[in-house]
Structure formats: C-alpha cells, structure tokens
Write a protein that holds these residues in place. Structure first.
Motif, mmCIF file in Angstrom:
data_model
loop_
_atom_site.group_PDB
_atom_site.id
_atom_site.type_symbol
_atom_site.label_atom_id
_atom_site.label_comp_id
_atom_site.label_asym_id
_atom_site.label_seq_id
_atom_site.Cartn_x
_atom_site.Cartn_y
_atom_site.Cartn_z
ATOM 1 N N LYS A 2 -27.114 73.906 24.275
ATOM 2 C CA LYS A 2 -26.302 72.991 23.506
ATOM 3 C C LYS A 2 -25.296 72.373 24.765
ATOM 4 N N ALA A 3 -25.010 71.101 24.263
ATOM 5 C CA ALA A 3 -24.235 70.458 25.113
ATOM 6 C C ALA A 3 -23.056 69.646 24.646
ATOM 7 N N VAL A 4 -22.034 69.472 25.025
ATOM 8 C CA VAL A 4 -20.870 68.346 24.604
ATOM 9 C C VAL A 4 -20.694 67.477 25.667
ATOM 10 N N CYS A 26 -24.885 59.977 29.392
ATOM 11 C CA CYS A 26 -24.904 61.319 29.093
ATOM 12 C C CYS A 26 -25.797 61.590 28.297
ATOM 13 N N THR A 27 -26.154 61.115 27.194
ATOM 14 C CA THR A 27 -26.965 61.287 26.226
ATOM 15 C C THR A 27 -28.330 61.172 26.732
ATOM 16 N N VAL A 37 -27.333 67.417 22.139
ATOM 17 C CA VAL A 37 -25.817 67.168 22.253
ATOM 18 C C VAL A 37 -25.096 67.529 20.736
ATOM 19 N N VAL A 38 -24.029 68.536 20.829
ATOM 20 C CA VAL A 38 -23.474 68.683 19.589
ATOM 21 C C VAL A 38 -22.187 67.941 19.073
ATOM 22 N N ASP A 71 -23.193 75.435 26.012
ATOM 23 C CA ASP A 71 -23.715 75.982 27.196
ATOM 24 C C ASP A 71 -23.049 75.119 28.354
ATOM 25 N N VAL A 72 -23.209 73.661 28.049
ATOM 26 C CA VAL A 72 -22.618 72.667 28.746
ATOM 27 C C VAL A 72 -21.739 71.418 28.476
#
Ligand SMILES: [Zn+2]
Length: 565
Positions: A2-4, A26-27, A37-38, A71-72
C-alpha cells in the motif's frame, strides 16, 4: 503493497510540475510497481524552505498513529519530501520506524547503501540550490533597501520618518542617544548612564524610563553612526520559528554608510563598540559560557576500534602537578569503556582528533585537486545513469504514437456510426493513457535537462561545503562532517577515516561498504604521522558504484598520545 502519495507545489519555483502532474506521475509509477494507492496528501503554494506543510505533517501524524497502514510514501522528486537535509533525514527515520519507506519517481532509489549515499548527495545539493534561490530573492529586496527608506515598525529613538519614509533626526530624542554614547565611551556604567538620563527627564521612544537592555540596543545600533542597515536579524531559525537575536551572515546584511543622517560621530561609535566587545569577552570568560557551547564535532561518527561501540564526548578536570591548578579537558571515550568498563580502549583528546579529521577531509575531499577529481567522477556517473534511461525515452515516444493512432481509429469509428457509448469509453481511457505517457516523457526530459548536475555545479557544491568547513561555526562544521564522513575508527595504533563521497568506479562487481582493514597491507608512506591513500584498498572499495571508501592508516608503531585522567 500500500502506498500514499505526497505532492507539493511551491509558488517560488516556476519550473516545477503542478500538483496534478506530480500525482499523475506517482499514480503511474505505483501502477508499474503494483502498489495500491490508498491516499493522496498535498501542500500548495508554500515556500520550500519552511516546515509549514499541513498536508505533510498530517500524513506523518496519520502514519505514526496507525490511522493509515502503508508501506510506501511516494513522491515525484525527493525535494518534494523535504528541502532541508536534516528535516528529511528526521522524517525518513520517523517513517522507517513505522515500517514505511520513501520512494521517488524520478530518482529511482532503493535502500541499498549506494542509494543512501546518492540520496544524501542529491539532498545536500538541492538544499544548497534552494539557499541560492533565497539569495536571489534577497537581491530583489536589496534594490528597495538601497533607497534607504524606513521599512516598517517604530523608528529607533532619535529618528522620525517623513512622508516619503526617509529617516530624519528628532533633535529632542537625539540628545539622549548622544548622552548614552559619550558616557559609555568614557567608561561609565549602565547604572550611572541611567541615573543621568533620569535626572534629565529623558525617556525611551515609548515614553518609559531607560533600562539596561534598551541602552545596550542603542549602543549596538549602527544607524546612529549614519549606516543604513537592512536584513540584519535572521528572521527564522531552521525550524521556522522567529529568532530576532541571531544575526545573518555578514554577506547578507546590507549596510549603506551615510545612508541616513548620523547622530553620533563614527569615532564615538567605534569607541563604544570597542568597549562593548571588551566587556562581552570579560563576561564570557567569567561565566565560562564558552564551555557550554563546546560542540563534539565527531559525535555519532566516531567508533572504538577495539569493540566497535560508539565513542562519546566526555570532559574532566584534572590537577596540574606543578602549579596545582584545576584544568579542564575534553575527550572522546569508548562508550563501553566509559560506562561499563568492558573495554580497555583509552580516551582520545577531542581537539587533536577533530583537527586531524578535518585536516584529512580538507586534503582528501576538498583540496583543489580532489575536488576536480571527484566532480569529474560524479559527473561521469551521472551521465552514465542518464544514458541508461534513453531506452525509456524511445519507448515512451513510440507508445504515444501508438495511442494517438488508436485514438484516431476510435474517432473514425464514431464518425461512421459505431457503438457510441463503448467508443466514448474507449476514447476516454486512451486519452488518459496518452496523458500519463506524456507526463512520463516530460519527467524524462526534466531528468535530462536537470542542470544541477553539471561538472561546474558539483565542483561549486563541494567548494561551498569546503567554505562551511572553514567557517568558525561549530554547527556548520558538524554538518559538513556528517555529510562527508561516514566513520572514524580509533584503533590503538591507527585512525581510520571512511569518507562518503559519491564517485564512479573502475568498474567491477558489487562490493561491501565496510572499509578494508587488512593490517598486512603496508601504507604507501613510511614517514611518521603521514597517512596515505592505499590504492589497493581504494580499488576494491571503488567496485561500489557510488562510494569510495578509503582506509587511512597510521604507520606502524604510531600511538596516540596518552592523556591524564
Ligand atoms: Zn571500546
């Protein structure tokens, strides 16, 4: 995974991508990596130099409080994450503790030691160039300041401001100013000066009786000798808070002699300054405050060669045998030996080892010869990495042409009356794909045009760092040491310094970052107290892409001097 995504746009830099473009890049990157992407956090139109970033801080808080499990953290470029190296290191550590890492779309870094080094170089440079930008902005402000106009607030005692904002002397108040300067220059105490002012019924600008602080401020104000000064106080400390007491570096202070009408003569002003300086030194010596500001420049970098534990700064008083007086000395002592007595390493004199390390750094990294060599190696490395991405450019251009062709086909299908709904959906998704590809192509070009990595700029960066090292400011010096020195290991009979300067190599496979410490390799020089590069070790270490670790070793038999307890 999962990433922001975190995106930031500062209005003070016209060249950077909009928030939308950053998020899009980024997406796309997340898609390629298979990340979900959360959440997306953004900050807009704030200066890159302050910590004033609500979105960013919210993201850190959410992650730390586990309101968000990821995670990222994805950023478009590392300087979006933070411009200040320490700020950046700080937040990265916070995130790492929460099990989160930072990834940059453009820089493509991972967590390998080489990346950590490159990251530190990139960050160091972007901080440096951000400061240069601030200097440019300051130039503009200087233009107005050169007209010697009042820039706001209450004018100082002795002056009024006319309609055009020019300073004019207020004769009634000027009397107090002249009295203060002449009495002080004649050796009177602040108390005697205050008594005299009170006797004459003289008051401060706000109509209050004078105090010691107001007299001190008046004595230090160069305006009274006719100097227009501007930009004297450093307005913000590194954490963004106001700090009116710290002064800017001299080259940023604007001073125009004769810029405003003088109230006291130059000579009287100088006399007063000389006395202030004398008193300041006396007071400092009396309070011993210079000791409190003693900085251990190598703390965090220096290790015990016997047991590998950190060495810590300690100080102690000792009694001289002859004159029977107490003196004070500072040391670095193995933490293990100091606290638990589990190690027998002796302590080393702080001044001596610091002077030695700085001397080596000057020679191996900052000498004119070393700078030239390092800059050219770094630049070559940079160019090589750029070349590696050329395939990407071709791929993107090709893909864009393909998508454009597909779009044309869909449009044609619509005009000849196909399934409108489906075709419009297709068109939408193709347009989206085209936009993403174009964003990536822009990224690629940006990466290629990035002018910060020219040979001259790398050399300029290193030279600027060298100037900081030569400054008298322990905080600056410590920062340079932390940037360029990875480790100082104190062995009983040698000192080993590992520099971290990013350079390319003589080719070859991977390597370890641990410095080679084989004792059977003779040092190049047999002269005593002379340390030398060991080319064999350098070659082995240089198999790393980005770090050159050089062990410096004392000639055999050399010992550190012993120190009294
Ligand atoms: Zn030890």
């Amino acid at each position: 995974m999962k990433a922001v995504i975190y995106a930031r746009y500062s209005s003070d830099n016209q060249r950077e991508e909009s928030i939308t473009a950053q998020v899009r890049a980024c997406t796309e990157y997340a898609e390629r990596q298979g990340y979900t992407v959360v959440k997306v956090y953004t900050d807009e139109a704030r200066s890159a130099q302050t910590d004033d970033r609500p979105g960013f801080l919210q993201m850190i808080a959410d992650i730390k409080a586990k309101r968000l499990v990821v995670d990222v953290v994805l950023v478009h470029k590392l300087d979006r994450f933070a411009r200040n190296r320490y700020d950046s290191a700080f937040y990265k550590r916070e995130l790492r503790r929460a099990g989160v890492r930072v990834e940059s779309v453009l820089e493509r870094l991972d967590d390998s030691p080489e990346s950590v080094l490159l990251e530190s170089l990139i960050e160091g440079m972007s901080e440096y160039y951000s400061k240069n930008l601030a200097r440019e902005v300051m130039k503009g402000m200087k233009e107005t300041a050169f007209q010697c106009k009042h820039t706001g607030g209450t004018p100082p005692l002795g002056y009024d401001v006319d309609k055009e904002r020019n300073y004019i002397v207020n004769e009634a108040e000027a009397e107090a100013v002249r009295l203060i300067f002449s009495m002080y220059a004649d050796g009177y105490s602040y108390n005697r000066i205050i008594d005299e002012l009170n006797k004459r019924g003289l008051k401060t600008k706000t109509g209050r009786p004078f105090g010691k602080n107001s007299i001190h401020d008046i004595l230090r104000n160069k305006k009274y000798a006719g100097y227009f000064t501007f930009n004297r106080s450093a307005r913000k400390s590194p954490d963004g808070k106001r700090n009116n007491h710290a002064s800017k570096p001299p080259e940023e202070i604007i001073e125009i002699p004769g810029g405003i009408p003088a109230i006291v003569t130059e000579e009287l002003f100088r006399k007063a300054q000389a006395r202030l300086e004398r008193n300041r030194r006396l007071a400092q010596a009396a309070s011993g405050s210079y000791r409190a500001r003693e900085a251990y420049l190598l703390s965090g970098l220096i290790y015990c060669g016997k047991c590998d534990s950190r060495m810590v700064g300690t100080s102690g008083s000792y009694h001289t045998r002859v004159s029977r007086e107490y003196r004070r000395r500072c040391y670095y002592h193995c933490n293990n030996a100091w606290r638990t007595k589990q190690c027998s390493a002796r302590k080393v004199n702080k001044e001596e080892i610091e002077a030695y390390v700085i001397e080596r750094l000057e020679e191996e990294v900052f000498s004119t010869r070393a700078i030239r060599k390092l800059a050219s190696r770094l630049y070559k490395q940079y160019i090589r990495e750029l070349k590696d991405t050329e395939g990407e450019n071709k791929y993107l251009a090709q893909e864009i042409r393909t998508v454009e062709q597909q779009i044309t086909n869909v449009v044609e299908a619509i005009t000849i009356g196909g399934q409108i709904k489906t075709l419009v959906e297709q068109l939408k998704s193709l347009e989206m794909r085209k936009a993403i590809l174009e964003a990536r192509l822009l990224e690629w070009r940006h990466r290629h045009e990035q002018s910060t990595f020219s040979l001259e700029n790398i050399a300029a960066y290193l030279k600027a760092q060298r100037e900081l090292l030569r400054s008298k400011d322990p905080v600056q010096i410590k920062q340079v040491l932390e940037r360029f020195i990875e480790k100082v290991v104190v062995n009983p009979e040698s000192i080993e310094i590992t520099f971290k300067v990013t350079v390319d190599t003589h080719g070859g496979g991977g390597g370890s970052r641990t410095p080679v410490r084989k004792k059977d390799q003779p040092s190049l020089s047999e002269r005593s107290l002379c340390f030398a590069f060991r080319p064999q070790a350098a070659h082995r270490q240089a198999t790393l892409r980005l770090s050159l670790c050089v062990s410096l070793e004392g000639p055999q038999g050399e010992r550190l001097p012993e120190y009294p307890y």
